[in-house]
Design a protein around this motif. Sequence first.
Motif, short mmCIF file in Angstrom:
data_model
loop_
_atom_site.label_atom_id
_atom_site.label_comp_id
_atom_site.label_asym_id
_atom_site.label_seq_id
_atom_site.Cartn_x
_atom_site.Cartn_y
_atom_site.Cartn_z
N ALA A 258 0.83 -1.07 -0.12
CA ALA A 258 0.08 -0.09 -0.10
C ALA A 258 0.80 1.31 -0.08
O ALA A 258 0.66 2.17 -0.70
CB ALA A 258 -0.90 -0.06 1.24
N GLY A 259 1.91 1.41 0.95
CA GLY A 259 2.73 2.60 1.01
C GLY A 259 3.27 3.03 -0.37
O GLY A 259 3.75 4.08 -0.73
N ILE A 260 3.99 1.76 -1.00
CA ILE A 260 4.64 1.87 -2.25
C ILE A 260 3.83 2.23 -3.39
O ILE A 260 4.07 3.06 -4.24
CB ILE A 260 5.36 0.80 -2.45
CG1 ILE A 260 6.47 0.22 -1.22
CG2 ILE A 260 6.35 0.65 -3.76
CD1 ILE A 260 7.09 -1.05 -1.51
N ALA A 261 2.49 1.60 -3.36
CA ALA A 261 1.68 1.98 -4.47
C ALA A 261 1.24 3.58 -4.50
O ALA A 261 0.69 3.97 -5.60
CB ALA A 261 0.40 1.03 -4.50
N CYS A 262 1.23 4.20 -3.62
CA CYS A 262 1.02 5.51 -3.20
C CYS A 262 2.13 6.49 -3.73
O CYS A 262 1.90 7.56 -4.04
CB CYS A 262 0.49 5.87 -1.87
SG CYS A 262 -1.07 5.19 -1.29
N LEU A 263 3.31 5.81 -3.69
CA LEU A 263 4.63 6.85 -3.97
C LEU A 263 4.54 7.46 -5.64
O LEU A 263 4.38 6.67 -6.42
CB LEU A 263 5.67 6.12 -3.69
CG LEU A 263 6.14 5.66 -2.16
CD1 LEU A 263 7.48 4.77 -2.22
CD2 LEU A 263 6.21 6.91 -1.39
N ASP A 264 5.10 8.53 -5.51
CA ASP A 264 5.09 9.32 -6.86
C ASP A 264 6.69 9.20 -6.98
O ASP A 264 7.51 9.83 -6.31
CB ASP A 264 5.02 10.69 -6.93
CG ASP A 264 4.88 11.35 -8.25
OD1 ASP A 264 4.76 10.72 -9.19
OD2 ASP A 264 5.45 12.61 -8.08
N MET A 265 7.31 8.17 -8.05
CA MET A 265 8.57 7.89 -8.30
C MET A 265 9.13 8.02 -9.57
O MET A 265 9.70 7.31 -10.22
CB MET A 265 8.98 6.75 -7.73
CG MET A 265 8.76 6.48 -6.42
SD MET A 265 9.15 4.60 -5.72
CE MET A 265 8.02 3.40 -6.60
N PRO A 266 8.98 9.34 -10.11
CA PRO A 266 9.50 9.68 -11.36
C PRO A 266 11.10 9.90 -11.40
O PRO A 266 11.69 10.23 -10.41
CB PRO A 266 8.63 10.83 -12.14
CG PRO A 266 8.64 11.60 -10.68
CD PRO A 266 8.33 10.63 -9.76
N ALA A 267 11.88 9.51 -12.43
CA ALA A 267 13.29 9.66 -12.19
C ALA A 267 13.83 9.94 -13.85
O ALA A 267 13.37 9.54 -15.02
CB ALA A 267 13.83 8.35 -11.98
N SER A 268 14.79 10.73 -13.83
CA SER A 268 15.58 10.93 -15.02
C SER A 268 16.87 10.05 -15.10
O SER A 268 17.54 9.78 -14.25
CB SER A 268 16.11 12.63 -15.01
OG SER A 268 17.01 12.76 -15.89
N SER A 269 17.16 9.72 -16.45
CA SER A 269 18.66 9.24 -16.65
C SER A 269 19.45 9.98 -17.72
O SER A 269 20.38 9.64 -18.19
CB SER A 269 18.37 7.85 -17.34
OG SER A 269 17.70 8.01 -18.50
N ALA A 270 19.27 11.34 -17.67
CA ALA A 270 19.82 12.07 -18.32
C ALA A 270 21.63 12.04 -18.03
O ALA A 270 22.31 12.18 -19.29
CB ALA A 270 19.36 13.53 -18.28
N LEU A 271 21.93 12.31 -16.85
CA LEU A 271 23.30 12.09 -16.57
C LEU A 271 23.86 10.79 -16.81
O LEU A 271 24.94 10.82 -17.46
CB LEU A 271 23.61 12.49 -15.06
CG LEU A 271 23.32 13.99 -14.73
CD1 LEU A 271 23.44 14.25 -13.17
CD2 LEU A 271 24.15 14.92 -15.54
N THR A 272 23.28 9.73 -16.85
CA THR A 272 23.77 8.36 -17.03
C THR A 272 23.69 8.49 -18.59
O THR A 272 24.95 7.89 -19.05
CB THR A 272 22.63 7.49 -16.56
OG1 THR A 272 22.54 7.47 -15.18
CG2 THR A 272 23.15 6.18 -16.95
N ARG A 273 22.85 8.64 -19.36
CA ARG A 273 22.97 8.70 -20.89
C ARG A 273 24.14 9.47 -21.41
O ARG A 273 24.84 9.12 -22.29
CB ARG A 273 21.62 9.14 -21.49
CG ARG A 273 20.60 8.15 -21.14
CD ARG A 273 19.12 8.57 -21.91
NE ARG A 273 18.09 8.10 -21.37
CZ ARG A 273 17.10 7.50 -22.00
NH1 ARG A 273 17.16 7.31 -23.27
NH2 ARG A 273 16.07 6.83 -21.32
N GLU A 274 24.06 10.68 -20.81
CA GLU A 274 25.36 11.64 -21.33
C GLU A 274 26.71 11.15 -21.05
O GLU A 274 27.56 11.23 -21.74
CB GLU A 274 25.03 13.17 -20.64
CG GLU A 274 26.22 14.07 -20.80
CD GLU A 274 26.16 15.37 -20.37
OE1 GLU A 274 27.04 16.09 -20.24
OE2 GLU A 274 24.93 15.41 -19.59
N ARG A 275 26.79 10.55 -19.87
CA ARG A 275 28.17 10.17 -19.41
C ARG A 275 28.53 8.84 -19.91
O ARG A 275 29.94 8.60 -19.96
CB ARG A 275 28.31 10.03 -17.90
CG ARG A 275 28.34 11.29 -17.24
CD ARG A 275 28.13 11.21 -15.56
NE ARG A 275 28.01 12.79 -15.17
CZ ARG A 275 27.51 12.81 -13.76
NH1 ARG A 275 27.65 11.77 -12.87
NH2 ARG A 275 27.58 13.95 -13.22
#
Length: 299
Positions: A258-275
């Motif tokens: 339940a607690g995890i299903a409510c979490l907002d977890m967007p994420a970028s990989s811009a630095l990873t792709r660049e490096r």
Amino acid sequence: MRVFLTGATGFIGSRILPNLLAEGHQVLGNARSEAGARRLQEAGAAVHRGDLDDPATLAKGAEGVDAVIHTAFDHDFSRFVENCDKDRRVIEAIGDVLAGSDRPFLITSAVAMGSPGPGQFAREDIFDREHPLPRIKSELAGVAVGERGVSVGVVRLPQVHDPVKQGLISPLIDIAREKGVSAYVDEGSNRWCAAAVEDVARLYVLALDHHEPGIRWHAVTEEAIPMRTIAEAIGAGLGVPVQSVTKNEAETHFGWLAGIACLDMPASSALTRERLGWKPTGPALLEDLARMDYAASAG
């Protein structure tokens, strides 16, 4: 390099293994069973026998190698908090072996740890030490062993998927099947990120080749998929209705999730792709959910 790979027969590790071999590395793969050992030998890896429940056995595998990639994790998510604490102990034990050397130690965490604040995209250059997700224990353990002179790097994972498994979405599917409804919380506007397992495997090898102490990488292809969209895909696959539940109803519906299903977890990989020059090519999460054999997954 000679690389000790924990979780070498697992969902992600079994994909990392051929990528390491293709790059000319030698692999010492960890196996818990005779069947797993045979699979590793057939794949071209040497075998080490160890178990997450006995950290000293995994630490033994780190002796005499040039690098360690740690992907092993107990995926009984109903015991998520306990299993994250188990991962902490394993990281500490391997860290004891690697302390004072420059041998790379790649550990695994979750992209949510890079959140700069509510509603913002997680980034590689952020570490939220107070994040409520239990996987924080893995990354805190990495920081602790890094302070003891271990060359730690972190690969942070989103929901890693193929048509059979999809990280925390797999237990969501089980709950939807059991309840007869695929649910999301409130408007379902909270977001999760995702990446295909083959893309994630390639990232681990790139992270090893470009290792720096203390660096963090995000294995993210899709940055922000609304939970309502995921619930609708699950509903279509199972042939069950899709509906909203309130936060007060979430615990009854989702149980331990339940607690995890409510979490907002967007994420970028811009630095990873660049490096790293990482260019994901795998299918999208919704593609894999559409291709999934939901009857087979019930077994």
